[in-house]
Enzyme design. Structure first.
Site, short mmCIF file in Angstrom:
data_model
loop_
_atom_site.label_atom_id
_atom_site.label_comp_id
_atom_site.label_asym_id
_atom_site.label_seq_id
_atom_site.Cartn_x
_atom_site.Cartn_y
_atom_site.Cartn_z
N HIS A 216 0.83 -1.20 0.00
CA HIS A 216 0.00 0.00 0.00
C HIS A 216 0.86 1.25 0.00
O HIS A 216 0.44 2.31 0.41
CB HIS A 216 -0.96 -0.02 1.19
S1 FES Z 1 1.94 -0.56 3.14
FE1 FES Z 1 0.32 -1.89 3.70
S2 FES Z 1 1.43 -3.62 4.32
FE2 FES Z 1 3.00 -2.26 3.87
#
Ligand code: FES
Ligand code: HEM
Lengths: 114, 426
Positions: A79
């Site tokens: 993410h």
């Molecule tokens: S940014 Fe969501 S798990 Fe690493």
């Protein structure tokens, strides 16, 4: 590997150490200095869990050639969390710095985690 | 439970009379999906999707029980046992493809079924309970599908389990302890795989129970219809059998053609190649995404990248993702318009279509990497999603002037009532 999860061990370059100290603590989401995240006398050895504090992916940047994100540390592809050269969270959804597990130097060249 | 003009079950065969006196099961069927259940005469094909969803549930249970005979819920051999199903078990490949694609087909059907509810205002009184039970069923379906996806223990299975259970670690204070407790360890492993298998086996039967309640609640007011005007007289209805058994049967045929095309010609189209790599706790795949049916919600999760007031970004994302579905629970009370069907709601109709586009955009972003421009688009689309429910819907329902409703279902089908009364039911 510790508790069935990957551990990142990184030998920081003087440039990376300097970069970590150049960041004002007040600008950090989870303020900690590099010294607090390493052992005295072994400041170049950054040992952290390889588990993103967002939802637990393994960030990229531990191996040669992987993307390290805008801050030269680790980049989590899941993410988009970005960590700096002290593995502190700088950008993206993760709330905390990469966790530093309990460990000690048993000899100058080996550590025991846990 | 039904309208006063419903046909009465009168068994003629002595055995059926005997059975009816001891256990009136045939009577129950007759009154539920037989000639004894009067249904609005004007239902369109959107009303097929409830029956189709039930059919999907049956496909999942039948194929799932057979898969479970050959599958081994042990993290050392789970992946190999799925390959064994694919290569060695007779027709195993077909069972597995039917089950994996059955899950996708199930979600397609259920999303259309939910859209029908949004468009024709089926969630409004007196049908709130049907709607609420439906939302619970949908949540359980999501949990079931997620845990099923973990079972083959490929890379996507493993990292899906890691990320989705990680959602619970966002809860303040107890989060991390809860996460470890749910997984039975610090990371997904044999303990997690076993409990997921157990629950994946159990939940579909819980869903069956809720579906029974859902239909029970439906049979109190009876089905709504595309006009949203309630049934007023016998000429508004036709018996379920043979009219809707035939219509549903035709829809089922069309569904099976499409479903078989997917299972037999594109069985891996909706899957991820990474899941054919055995789980590796040391390496996350470069691009992890959930199954397509979770994408809109996943995009909302990822839309929060900055801390908001005192709430960390991580918790915000998790809260937003769950609230996106929780909104649906409040829908019957957020939409205060007395008119059910969007056919007669000139403003609501357009906002609903914008919402559909918004959800599709969210879905597209949810399936894309977490990079710009997708992050920004998800942020805007997520804001709009919540605006629709919390602001637009209440305002529209008080501002809008609905178009005139037909006097009755019969009038909407056959023209004015006097003429209709003369005609025979179509
Ligand atoms: S940014 Fe969501 S798990 Fe690493
Ligand atoms: C609500 C209904 C159900 C849904 C939505 C569902 C969904 C899924 C999904 C998405 C998978 C992963 C498929 C893959 O990637 O290969 C799966 C696997 C599996 N499911 Fe289900 N399932 C349902 C019902 C059941 C039932 C009733 C059983 C058994 C009693 C079952 C047993 C299994 C087994 C053994 C697997 C692992 C084998 C495989 O990967 O193909 N499922 N399920």
């Amino acid at each position: 590997m510790f508790r069935k999860q990957p551990v990142f061990v990184r030998n920081l370059t003087p440039k990376e150490i300097a970069a970590a100290y150049a960041v004002p603590l007040s600008s950090l989401r989870d303020p900690q200095t590099l010294a607090e995240r390493t052992k005295p006398g072994h400041e170049n050895w950054l040992i952290t869990m390889g588990v993103c504090t967002h939802l637990g992916c393994v960030p990229l940047g531990a191996a040669e050639g992987e993307p390290r994100g805008e801050f030269g540390g680790y980049f989590c592809p899941c993410h988009g969390s970005q960590y700096d050269t002290a593995a502190r969270i700088r950008k993206g959804p993760a709330p905390k710095n990469l966790e530093v597990p309990d460990y000690k130097f048993t000899t100058p060249t080996s550590v025991t985690i846990g | 439970m039904s309208f006063p003009w419903a046909n009465e079950y009168t068994p003629t065969h002595p055995f059926m009379q005997w059975l009816d006196a001891k256990l009136p099961l045939p009577r129950f069927v007759y009154n539920a999906v037989g000639a004894g259940y009067p249904v609005p005469r004007n239902l369109n094909y959107f009303w097929n999707f409830g029956v189709l969803a039930g059919f999907c549930l049956v496909i999942q249970i039948v194929t799932g029980v057979i898969l479970a005979m050959h599958y081994a819920a042990n993290s050392d051999i789970a992946f190999a046992s799925v390959e064994h199903i694919m290569r060695d078990v007779n027709w195993g490949w077909m069972m597995r493809y039917a089950h994996a694609n059955g899950a996708s087909a199930f979600f397609v059907v259920v999303y259309i079924h939910i859209f029908r509810g949004f468009f024709y205002g089926s969630y409004k009184a007196p049908r709130e309970m049907i709607w609420l039970l439906g939302v619970v069923i949908f949540l359980l379906m999501m949990a079931t599908a997620f845990m099923g996806y973990v079972l083959p223990w490929g890379q996507m299975s493993f990292w899906g389990a890691q990320v989705i259970t990680g959602l619970f670690s966002a809860i303040p204070i107890v989060g991390n302890a809860l996460h470890t407790w749910l997984l039975g360890g610090f990371a997904p492993d044999n303990a997690a795989l076993n409990r997921f298998f157990s629950l994946h086996f159990l939940l579909p039967f819980v869903i069956v129970g809720l579906v029974i309640l859902h239909i029970w609640a439906l049979h109190i007011p009876g089905s709504s219809n595309p006009t949203g005007v309630e049934v007023k007289s016998e000429s508004d209805t036709v018996p379920f059998h043979p009219y809707y058994t035939a219509k549903d049967g035709f829809g089922l045929g069309v569904f099976l053609v499409l479903y078989c095309a997917l299972v037999f010609f594109f069985p891996n189209y909706l899957g991820h190649p990474d899941n054919y790599i055995p789980a590796n706790p040391m390496q996350t795949p470069a691009h992890i995404v959930p199954e397509w049916y979770f994408w809109p919600f996943y995009a909302i999760l990822r839309a929060f990248t900055q801390n908001f007031l005192f709430i960390p970004a991580k918790l915000m994302g998790v809260l937003a993702m769950f609230s996106a579905i929780l909104m649906w629970f409040f829908l019957p009370w957020l939409d205060r318009s007395p008119v059910r069907s969007a056919r007669y709601r000139p403003m609501y109709k357009w906002f609903l279509w914008v919402l559909v586009v918004d959800v599709v955009v969210l879905g597209y972003c949810g399936g894309s990497p977490a990079e710009e421009p997708f992050v920004m688009i998800s942020q805007i689309a997520a804001i709009y999603y919540f605006l629709h429910f919390l602001v637009i819907l209440p305002i529209v329902s008080s501002l809008e002037r609905p178009e005139p409703l037909p006097f009755s279902i019969t009038e909407s089908v056959l023209g004015r009532d006097e003429q209709a009364a003369l005609g025979v039911p179509a």
